[in-house]
Design a protein around this motif. Structure first.
Motif, PDB file in Angstrom:
ATOM      1  N   VAL A 564      72.282 110.026 -46.378  1.00 31.60           N
ATOM      2  CA  VAL A 564      71.866 109.215 -45.217  1.00 31.60           C
ATOM      3  C   VAL A 564      72.338 107.764 -45.334  1.00 31.60           C
ATOM      4  O   VAL A 564      72.065 106.956 -44.449  1.00 31.60           O
ATOM      5  CB  VAL A 564      70.328 109.239 -45.002  1.00 31.60           C
ATOM      6  CG1 VAL A 564      69.856 110.596 -44.535  1.00 31.60           C
ATOM      7  CG2 VAL A 564      69.578 108.780 -46.233  1.00 31.60           C
ATOM      8  N   ALA A 565      73.001 107.420 -46.439  1.00 32.18           N
ATOM      9  CA  ALA A 565      73.464 106.038 -46.612  1.00 32.18           C
ATOM     10  C   ALA A 565      74.955 105.956 -46.289  1.00 32.18           C
ATOM     11  O   ALA A 565      75.749 106.775 -46.766  1.00 32.18           O
ATOM     12  CB  ALA A 565      73.203 105.579 -48.038  1.00 32.18           C
ATOM     13  N   ALA A 566      75.328 104.964 -45.491  1.00 28.11           N
ATOM     14  CA  ALA A 566      76.730 104.838 -45.080  1.00 28.11           C
ATOM     15  C   ALA A 566      77.536 104.024 -46.089  1.00 28.11           C
ATOM     16  O   ALA A 566      78.735 104.265 -46.274  1.00 28.11           O
ATOM     17  CB  ALA A 566      76.802 104.190 -43.695  1.00 28.11           C
ATOM     18  N   THR A 567      76.900 103.060 -46.754  1.00 26.00           N
ATOM     19  CA  THR A 567      77.638 102.190 -47.679  1.00 26.00           C
ATOM     20  C   THR A 567      76.872 102.099 -48.995  1.00 26.00           C
ATOM     21  O   THR A 567      75.660 102.362 -49.027  1.00 26.00           O
ATOM     22  CB  THR A 567      77.740 100.758 -47.101  1.00 26.00           C
ATOM     23  OG1 THR A 567      76.399 100.239 -47.000  1.00 26.00           O
ATOM     24  CG2 THR A 567      78.402 100.728 -45.739  1.00 26.00           C
ATOM     25  N   PRO A 568      77.550 101.677 -50.073  1.00 27.01           N
ATOM     26  CA  PRO A 568      76.838 101.532 -51.357  1.00 27.01           C
ATOM     27  C   PRO A 568      75.667 100.550 -51.251  1.00 27.01           C
ATOM     28  O   PRO A 568      74.613 100.766 -51.847  1.00 27.01           O
ATOM     29  CB  PRO A 568      77.918 101.008 -52.309  1.00 27.01           C
ATOM     30  CG  PRO A 568      79.221 101.446 -51.706  1.00 27.01           C
ATOM     31  CD  PRO A 568      79.006 101.462 -50.220  1.00 27.01           C
ATOM     32  N   GLY A 569      75.841  99.496 -50.448  1.00 24.58           N
ATOM     33  CA  GLY A 569      74.748  98.518 -50.287  1.00 24.58           C
ATOM     34  C   GLY A 569      73.536  99.167 -49.636  1.00 24.58           C
ATOM     35  O   GLY A 569      72.396  98.966 -50.066  1.00 24.58           O
ATOM     36  N   GLU A 570      73.809  99.974 -48.612  1.00 25.81           N
ATOM     37  CA  GLU A 570      72.716 100.645 -47.915  1.00 25.81           C
ATOM     38  C   GLU A 570      72.041 101.662 -48.844  1.00 25.81           C
ATOM     39  O   GLU A 570      70.819 101.803 -48.851  1.00 25.81           O
ATOM     40  CB  GLU A 570      73.265 101.350 -46.678  1.00 25.81           C
ATOM     41  CG  GLU A 570      72.178 101.725 -45.695  1.00 25.81           C
ATOM     42  CD  GLU A 570      72.747 102.332 -44.420  1.00 25.81           C
ATOM     43  OE1 GLU A 570      72.282 101.931 -43.359  1.00 25.81           O
ATOM     44  OE2 GLU A 570      73.626 103.201 -44.488  1.00 25.81           O
ATOM     45  N   LEU A 571      72.867 102.302 -49.661  1.00 24.44           N
ATOM     46  CA  LEU A 571      72.337 103.292 -50.602  1.00 24.44           C
ATOM     47  C   LEU A 571      71.282 102.643 -51.521  1.00 24.44           C
ATOM     48  O   LEU A 571      70.186 103.169 -51.712  1.00 24.44           O
ATOM     49  CB  LEU A 571      73.485 103.877 -51.439  1.00 24.44           C
ATOM     50  CG  LEU A 571      73.107 104.937 -52.453  1.00 24.44           C
ATOM     51  CD1 LEU A 571      72.721 106.233 -51.778  1.00 24.44           C
ATOM     52  CD2 LEU A 571      74.246 105.188 -53.433  1.00 24.44           C
ATOM     53  N   GLY A 572      71.639 101.478 -52.055  1.00 23.68           N
ATOM     54  CA  GLY A 572      70.706 100.782 -52.963  1.00 23.68           C
ATOM     55  C   GLY A 572      69.423 100.404 -52.248  1.00 23.68           C
ATOM     56  O   GLY A 572      68.322 100.578 -52.786  1.00 23.68           O
ATOM     57  N   ARG A 573      69.568  99.916 -50.999  1.00 20.86           N
ATOM     58  CA  ARG A 573      68.382  99.476 -50.252  1.00 20.86           C
ATOM     59  C   ARG A 573      67.456 100.654 -49.945  1.00 20.86           C
ATOM     60  O   ARG A 573      66.252 100.590 -50.180  1.00 20.86           O
ATOM     61  CB  ARG A 573      68.836  98.795 -48.947  1.00 20.86           C
ATOM     62  CG  ARG A 573      67.714  98.212 -48.119  1.00 20.86           C
ATOM     63  CD  ARG A 573      68.248  97.524 -46.871  1.00 20.86           C
ATOM     64  NE  ARG A 573      69.064  98.381 -46.023  1.00 20.86           N
ATOM     65  CZ  ARG A 573      68.580  99.317 -45.203  1.00 20.86           C
ATOM     66  NH1 ARG A 573      67.286  99.530 -45.136  1.00 20.86           N
ATOM     67  NH2 ARG A 573      69.390 100.066 -44.464  1.00 20.86           N
ATOM     68  N   ILE A 574      68.063 101.747 -49.459  1.00 15.45           N
ATOM     69  CA  ILE A 574      67.229 102.910 -49.093  1.00 15.45           C
ATOM     70  C   ILE A 574      66.594 103.516 -50.343  1.00 15.45           C
ATOM     71  O   ILE A 574      65.419 103.882 -50.363  1.00 15.45           O
ATOM     72  CB  ILE A 574      68.069 103.976 -48.346  1.00 15.45           C
ATOM     73  CG1 ILE A 574      68.682 103.368 -47.084  1.00 15.45           C
ATOM     74  CG2 ILE A 574      67.209 105.166 -47.965  1.00 15.45           C
ATOM     75  CD1 ILE A 574      69.669 104.275 -46.383  1.00 15.45           C
ATOM     76  N   MET A 575      67.387 103.580 -51.416  1.00 19.74           N
ATOM     77  CA  MET A 575      66.857 104.151 -52.654  1.00 19.74           C
ATOM     78  C   MET A 575      65.638 103.353 -53.125  1.00 19.74           C
ATOM     79  O   MET A 575      64.609 103.928 -53.506  1.00 19.74           O
ATOM     80  CB  MET A 575      67.963 104.130 -53.724  1.00 19.74           C
ATOM     81  CG  MET A 575      67.524 104.680 -55.056  1.00 19.74           C
ATOM     82  SD  MET A 575      67.002 106.392 -54.915  1.00 19.74           S
ATOM     83  CE  MET A 575      68.413 107.252 -55.536  1.00 19.74           C
ATOM     84  N   ALA A 576      65.741 102.026 -53.053  1.00 15.93           N
ATOM     85  CA  ALA A 576      64.608 101.173 -53.492  1.00 15.93           C
ATOM     86  C   ALA A 576      63.379 101.470 -52.644  1.00 15.93           C
ATOM     87  O   ALA A 576      62.248 101.529 -53.166  1.00 15.93           O
ATOM     88  CB  ALA A 576      65.004  99.700 -53.388  1.00 15.93           C
ATOM     89  N   GLN A 577      63.570 101.668 -51.334  1.00 11.39           N
ATOM     90  CA  GLN A 577      62.418 101.934 -50.463  1.00 11.39           C
ATOM     91  C   GLN A 577      61.741 103.265 -50.827  1.00 11.39           C
ATOM     92  O   GLN A 577      60.519 103.360 -50.905  1.00 11.39           O
ATOM     93  CB  GLN A 577      62.873 101.977 -49.004  1.00 11.39           C
ATOM     94  CG  GLN A 577      63.220 100.596 -48.456  1.00 11.39           C
ATOM     95  CD  GLN A 577      63.819 100.681 -47.065  1.00 11.39           C
ATOM     96  OE1 GLN A 577      64.491 101.656 -46.725  1.00 11.39           O
ATOM     97  NE2 GLN A 577      63.594  99.663 -46.263  1.00 11.39           N
TER      98      GLN A 577
END
Ligand code: SF4
Length: 584
Positions: A564-577
């Motif tokens: 569900v994450a489009a970019t590595p930055g988004e991946l980190g943010r969603i993972m943290a949530q």
């Protein structure tokens, strides 16, 4: 069941919620309930003051441990007669006379009839029947939470918003006057909240300082949960004050002074006291009140009108709302500061218990391994044969003499600091105490005994870190299959509630690669920052995924959000949530 809902009213908090607690009359009579609701329908909401919302009725289940019309029958009668109108129906679900299967059946039946809010209780000890108490309030709440999870987990992603789940409440009593009883009530309340309780209803009681104590305790602990203050119309026109004064209704207390005052007062003054209590709870920040002992709708409305007139001025009536008892333990002083609570000392029996346990029953110690090895060698692991039966007989009698053991086979003695909540508790609870102790800490069902919860509290305080353990530890339901088997051997060979898995279990259902979890994760992302911050159906599904894996014994939860994450930055943010959610 259309119309008003306790859940939405308590979440919205736009008005002061009012619930009427209606019981059947003698001989399983439906008449008192019918009379109240017919009058309510005739009058409509005329007379209910602005700012108050009469949301629904609560239906107790065999109150006082005496057989009465069942909440399911009350609901059936109301539905047939069209008497409920726009009101919500909130049944009490109690563990006193239902085993776990019967509780589930009863809940499923209520859910099918559109019931959403329930009050989950341990329940009064039956007066003339055998109590069940296979689970108590905490176990029941966990069961309800599991049922809620199941409906989410089996629903289609697009149907999550319409799943029928329960909004469960729990009881709490701030009206205890021994330190151990009171603190145990608050710890039990915290366990109920951790087990899924979403609103609280107080026990009846007439001491404004105690009502305030509860509100302060919740605020201190950052526990944001709606509270319904229990306002019982205490009047000499019925036997309730005498029964409460004489200790015939465990957990309800009327002092000598209050009882004497009631005799001298007029019924009108009794109504005024109830109104003052409603105004008090409203001013203290309660979300609403649960009004009991009133089957006359006009009196009900009159109490609300008077309360509205009193408004924030309730403090003028403090003396009329202050009838403490016992040793008068309060957790906060007059300035609102927590009082210092001195530590306790270990008793001789506790030292002896600890010594014996450390010697051969503390896991991963040489004594434990030697004892287990010897028992295995002698063939005791088979659960039958001469050695097993001899051991079981010796254990049974030794533990009966020392601990009032009832041979449940799934022993909680170590977790309860050397006290047995089967023989030592009149209800045999997995998580003692209930709310029945007297003001001075005796069991409300047997005044010869001190409540087992008080003993456990004192023993916990005497152990390093014991109080924190007591506060946080929720004991599972005892395994009924182990009843009348040797509990020490069950423990030694990993058959009881302490059993550990040989391998670490990792829950892997929270994965964006799974079609359903992935679809729900995408729904949450489309909702923006509010998706994971505000209560909503997809978030409830994610919680169900996490909590159901934890309930099933997962040691860790794997989180996979790659899809569900489009970019590595988004991946980190969603993972943290999501990691934050798991931690929560
Ligand atoms: S011993 Fe305590 S927990 Fe058990 S029934 Fe009595 S009051 Fe309730």
């Amino acid at each position: 069941m259309p119309g008003r809902r306790l859940r939405s009213s308590l979440i919205a908090r736009s008005s002061f919620v009012v619930v009427a607690e209606l019981t059947g009359g003698p001989g399983f009579s439906f008449a008192p309930i019918e009379g109240f609701l017919r009058a309510s329908q005739e009058k409509g909401s005329a007379g209910i003051p602005e700012g108050f919302e009469f949301v629904g009725i609560m239906s107790p289940q065999n109150p006082g441990g005496t057989a009465n019309i069942a909440p399911s029958d009350v609901l059936a009668n109301l539905s047939t007669g069209g008497l409920l109108g726009p009101l919500d129906f909130i049944p009490h679900i109690s563990c006193k006379d239902h085993n776990t299967d019967a509780l589930i059946s009863s809940l499923v039946g209520f859910r099918a009839q559109g019931v959403e809010s329930v009050l989950a209780l341990t329940g009064d000890k039956p007066v003339s029947a055998k109590g069940v108490f296979e689970v108590e309030s905490v176990g029941l709440l966990r069961m309800i939470r599991r049922m809620n999870h199941e409906v989410y987990l089996t629903a289609k992603p697009d149907d999550l918003a319409s799943v029928k789940r329960f909004y469960a409440g729990a009881a709490v009593s701030p009206f205890k006057y021994s330190r151990a009883s009171q603190i145990q009530q608050y710890y039990k309340m915290e366990k109920k909240l951790a087990s899924g309780a979403q609103f609280l209803v107080t026990q009846v009681g007439w001491d404004w300082r105690k009502s305030l104590e509860l509100m302060r305790y919740l605020e201190d602990g950052g526990l944001e949960v709606p509270v319904l203050g229990n306002v019982y119309l205490l009047s000499t026109t019925n036997p309730a004050p005498r029964l409460m004064h004489d200790g015939k209704l465990p957990g309800c207390f009327v002092s000598d002074e209050l009882y004497g005052r009631l005799q001298r007062e007029s019924p009108e003054q009794h109504i005024e006291r109830a109104a003052q209590q409603v105004a008090m709870y409203r001013s203290m920040g309660a979300a609403g009140v649960d009004i009991g002992g009133v089957h006359d709708y006009e009196v009900f409305v009159r109490i609300l009108k008077l309360a509205n007139e009193i408004g924030a001025d309730w403090e003028r009536y403090k003396d009329n709302l202050c009838w403490p008892g016992g040793e008068e333990f309060y957790l906060y002083d007059d300035n609102g500061a927590r009082v210092a609570l001195p530590p306790r000392r270990r008793k001789l029996r506790q030292r002896a218990f600890n010594l014996a346990h450390r010697a051969i029953l503390t896991q991963d110690t040489p004594g434990f391994r030697a004892f287990r090895g010897a028992m295995r060698l002698l063939g005791a692991k088979k659960g039958k044969g001469f050695v097993y039966r001899s051991f079981h007989a010796a254990e049974k009698w030794m533990k009966y003499l020392a601990f009032d053991c009832e041979d449940c086979g799934d022993c909680h003695l170590p977790e309860d600091f050397g006290y047995c909540t089967m023989g030592g508790c009149m209800k045999g609870l997995d998580n003692a105490p209930c709310g029945d102790s007297t003001v001075n800490g005796r069991c409300g069902n047997d005044l010869e005994r001190v409540c087992i919860g008080d003993f456990i509290y004192d023993a916990a305080l005497a152990e390093p870190g014991g109080e924190q353990l007591l506060r946080e530890r929720i004991l599972p339901r005892r395994d009924p299959a182990l009843e009348h088997t040797a509990s020490i051997l069950n423990y030694l060979f990993g058959l009881d509630h302490t059993r550990k898995r040989p391998l670490m279990a990792v829950g892997d259902a929270l994965s964006a690669s799974s079609p359903k979890a992935g679809a729900v994760m995408r729904q949450l992302m489309e909702m923006g920052p509010q998706g994971l911050a505000r209560p909503n159906a997809p978030l409830s599904y994610i919680r169900a995924v996490i909590e159901s894996q934890a309930d099933e014994g997962a040691d860790a939860i794997a989180v996979n959000v790659d899809a569900v994450a489009a970019t590595p930055g988004e991946l980190g943010r969603i993972m943290a949530q999501y990691v934050g959610l798991v931690r929560k």
